[in-house]
Design a protein around this motif. Structure first.
Motif, mmCIF file in Angstrom:
data_model
loop_
_atom_site.group_PDB
_atom_site.id
_atom_site.type_symbol
_atom_site.label_atom_id
_atom_site.label_comp_id
_atom_site.label_asym_id
_atom_site.label_seq_id
_atom_site.Cartn_x
_atom_site.Cartn_y
_atom_site.Cartn_z
ATOM 1 N N ARG A 12 0.857 -1.181 0.000
ATOM 2 C CA ARG A 12 0.000 0.000 0.000
ATOM 3 C C ARG A 12 0.898 1.238 0.000
ATOM 4 N NH1 ARG A 12 -3.786 0.745 4.385
ATOM 5 N NH2 ARG A 12 -5.564 1.011 2.991
ATOM 6 N N ALA A 13 0.475 2.247 -0.722
ATOM 7 C CA ALA A 13 1.244 3.480 -0.786
ATOM 8 C C ALA A 13 0.293 4.664 -0.797
ATOM 9 C CB ALA A 13 2.133 3.498 -2.029
ATOM 10 N N CYS A 14 0.794 5.818 -0.382
ATOM 11 C CA CYS A 14 -0.051 7.012 -0.422
ATOM 12 C C CYS A 14 0.782 8.280 -0.430
ATOM 13 C CB CYS A 14 -1.033 7.037 0.761
ATOM 14 S SG CYS A 14 -0.297 7.415 2.370
ATOM 15 N N LYS A 15 0.148 9.336 -0.902
ATOM 16 C CA LYS A 15 0.608 10.709 -0.727
ATOM 17 C C LYS A 15 -0.463 11.420 0.092
ATOM 18 C CE LYS A 15 3.294 11.593 -4.969
ATOM 19 N NZ LYS A 15 3.376 12.488 -6.169
ATOM 20 N N MET A 16 -0.050 12.353 0.943
ATOM 21 C CA MET A 16 -1.009 13.061 1.775
ATOM 22 C C MET A 16 -0.714 14.554 1.773
ATOM 23 S SD MET A 16 -1.202 10.427 5.047
ATOM 24 C CE MET A 16 -2.889 10.823 5.518
ATOM 25 N N PHE A 23 -3.982 15.175 8.350
ATOM 26 C CA PHE A 23 -3.492 14.839 7.021
ATOM 27 C C PHE A 23 -4.561 14.061 6.262
ATOM 28 C CE2 PHE A 23 0.331 15.589 9.407
ATOM 29 C CZ PHE A 23 1.265 16.077 8.505
ATOM 30 N N GLU A 24 -4.739 14.402 4.984
ATOM 31 C CA GLU A 24 -5.705 13.708 4.127
ATOM 32 C C GLU A 24 -4.980 13.118 2.914
ATOM 33 O OE1 GLU A 24 -8.663 12.715 4.080
ATOM 34 O OE2 GLU A 24 -10.044 14.020 5.163
ATOM 35 N N PRO A 25 -5.272 11.862 2.554
ATOM 36 C CA PRO A 25 -4.659 11.275 1.358
ATOM 37 C C PRO A 25 -5.107 12.003 0.079
ATOM 38 C CG PRO A 25 -5.616 9.578 2.764
ATOM 39 C CD PRO A 25 -6.112 10.888 3.272
ATOM 40 N N ILE A 26 -4.167 12.239 -0.807
ATOM 41 C CA ILE A 26 -4.499 12.779 -2.114
ATOM 42 C C ILE A 26 -4.217 11.742 -3.206
ATOM 43 C CG2 ILE A 26 -4.189 15.203 -1.499
ATOM 44 C CD1 ILE A 26 -1.361 15.065 -2.619
ATOM 45 N N TYR A 27 -3.591 10.642 -2.815
ATOM 46 C CA TYR A 27 -3.354 9.537 -3.743
ATOM 47 C C TYR A 27 -3.174 8.265 -2.921
ATOM 48 C CZ TYR A 27 -0.960 6.197 -6.716
ATOM 49 O OH TYR A 27 -0.618 5.051 -7.382
ATOM 50 N N SER A 28 -3.800 7.188 -3.347
ATOM 51 C CA SER A 28 -3.665 5.904 -2.672
ATOM 52 C C SER A 28 -3.436 4.794 -3.691
ATOM 53 C CB SER A 28 -4.922 5.584 -1.852
ATOM 54 O OG SER A 28 -5.126 6.543 -0.828
ATOM 55 N N LEU A 59 3.143 0.869 -9.537
ATOM 56 C CA LEU A 59 3.157 2.099 -8.738
ATOM 57 C C LEU A 59 3.984 3.170 -9.430
ATOM 58 C CD1 LEU A 59 2.652 3.722 -6.105
ATOM 59 C CD2 LEU A 59 4.681 2.582 -5.147
ATOM 60 N N ARG A 60 5.158 2.803 -9.907
ATOM 61 C CA ARG A 60 6.037 3.746 -10.599
ATOM 62 C C ARG A 60 5.382 4.293 -11.864
ATOM 63 N NH1 ARG A 60 9.974 6.875 -8.689
ATOM 64 N NH2 ARG A 60 11.692 5.772 -7.715
ATOM 65 N N ALA A 61 4.626 3.450 -12.556
ATOM 66 C CA ALA A 61 3.969 3.873 -13.796
ATOM 67 C C ALA A 61 2.748 4.735 -13.520
ATOM 68 C CB ALA A 61 3.560 2.649 -14.614
ATOM 69 N N GLU A 62 2.156 4.567 -12.359
ATOM 70 C CA GLU A 62 0.889 5.223 -12.051
ATOM 71 C C GLU A 62 1.051 6.617 -11.477
ATOM 72 O OE1 GLU A 62 -2.313 2.589 -10.602
ATOM 73 O OE2 GLU A 62 -2.521 4.021 -8.956
ATOM 74 N N VAL A 63 2.122 6.847 -10.726
ATOM 75 C CA VAL A 63 2.282 8.144 -10.063
ATOM 76 C C VAL A 63 3.765 8.533 -10.030
ATOM 77 C CG1 VAL A 63 2.489 7.128 -7.764
ATOM 78 C CG2 VAL A 63 1.683 9.478 -7.996
ATOM 79 N N GLU A 64 4.022 9.808 -10.191
ATOM 80 C CA GLU A 64 5.389 10.321 -10.100
ATOM 81 C C GLU A 64 5.693 10.702 -8.655
ATOM 82 O OE1 GLU A 64 6.147 13.526 -12.746
ATOM 83 O OE2 GLU A 64 5.700 12.378 -14.560
ATOM 84 N N PHE A 65 6.882 10.360 -8.195
ATOM 85 C CA PHE A 65 7.317 10.812 -6.875
ATOM 86 C C PHE A 65 8.831 10.962 -6.870
ATOM 87 C CE2 PHE A 65 6.668 6.212 -6.810
ATOM 88 C CZ PHE A 65 7.820 5.703 -6.241
#
Length: 280
Positions: A12-16, A23-28, A59-65
């Motif tokens: 599981r991964a997230c950005k908040m 804190f609220e998740p903006i990506y899960s 995960l890498r393909a779906e979101v940049e971090f």
């Protein structure tokens, strides 16, 4: 930054983002990887490692971090080949995983749960928190926490009745006002109770839902008898959910429980942003 929780069954991964004091998740992100499936004296099974790498690719393909904080839990605490596997992950994906203790896992999970409880205006004073994972179960009451060496995968693959009895004895020493459940089994039970399935699952409709022992038994019986179990709970998850319902039924007894989707990944993100010592 993204936070990554590589568990014994799920990654599981997230950005908040910080909103007020919370804190609220903006990506899960979530994928079932079954890290503990086939775990042996040699360590993680080859197909489990392949599933983890595939999920990280997605995960890498779906979101940049640009940065990450990543932890791994019980299956990797046990596996003899964890260090080598994470060297491969670092070389292939640039992600540095740290294997955390059960006590740190319990602390971070509670941090994530408490953040969500504040948003929901839930009072967690004198609450018992149970996080039933794939290979371990973390139980905490206030500042007291303990990690037990059973989870839905390991209990399905071997006899864990003694360990479950120890957890029941641990719970018995506390006088709690309510029980908070987090992880895939209670969230699945809450989702089915709400008329949701694996494909249309929404955390915002799950957080704060109350479930009882009767709901756990209903879902276990449903998944034992229905022909469309994969549609309801996802591919190859039904047997794990049934086992998890049986375990939770023993742990919670007849106490009503509140389900919260947030957990380790959210607590990890918050701890990193607040520069808390527990993940340094």
């Amino acid at each position: 930054m993204i936070s990554i929780d590589l568990g014994s069954n799920t990654i599981r991964a997230c950005k908040m983002q910080k909103i007020g004091n919370n804190f609220e998740p903006i990506y899960s992100f979530e994928r079932i990887v079954g890290s503990a499936r086939g775990l042996s004296l040699k360590g993680l099974a080859d197909d489990a490692m392949d599933r983890i790498k595939q999920a990280i690719c997605e995960l890498r393909a779906e979101v940049e971090f640009d940065s990450s904080v990543a932890v791994a839990t019980e299956a990797f605490r046990q596996a003899a080949n964890s260090a080598e596997f994470f060297r491969q992950i670092r070389a292939e994906f640039g992600i540095e995983f740290n294997i955390i203790s059960g006590e740190v896992e319990a602390y971070l999970t509670r941090l994530g749960v408490e953040n969500r409880a504040k948003i929901l205006n839930l009072n967690l004073k004198d609450s018992l928190l149970i996080d039933l994972g794939g290979a371990s179960t973390e139980i905490s009451f206030g500042e007291v926490s303990r990690s037990f060496s059973f989870g839905i995968i390991t209990a399905l693959e071997s006899d864990k009745r003694a360990e479950i009895s120890m957890a029941m004895e641990f719970i018995g020493q506390f006088k709690f006002n309510n029980i908070i459940l987090t992880s895939g089994v209670p969230t699945t039970v809450a989702a089915l109770k709400q008329g949701l399935n694996y494909a249309n699952y929404r955390a915002d409709l799950i957080n704060g839902v109350q479930i009882k022992n009767t709901d756990l038994n209903w879902v276990a019986n449903l998944l034992k008898t229905t022909p469309n179990k994969d549609e309801l709970v996802g591919k190859n998850r039904a047997d794990l959910i049934v086992k998890g319902c049986e375990i939770l039924s023993n742990l919670v007894g007849f106490s009503p429980c509140i389900v919260i989707d947030d957990g380790l990944r959210e607590g990890l993100f918050i701890a990193k942003k607040l520069n808390l010592k527990e993940i340094k």
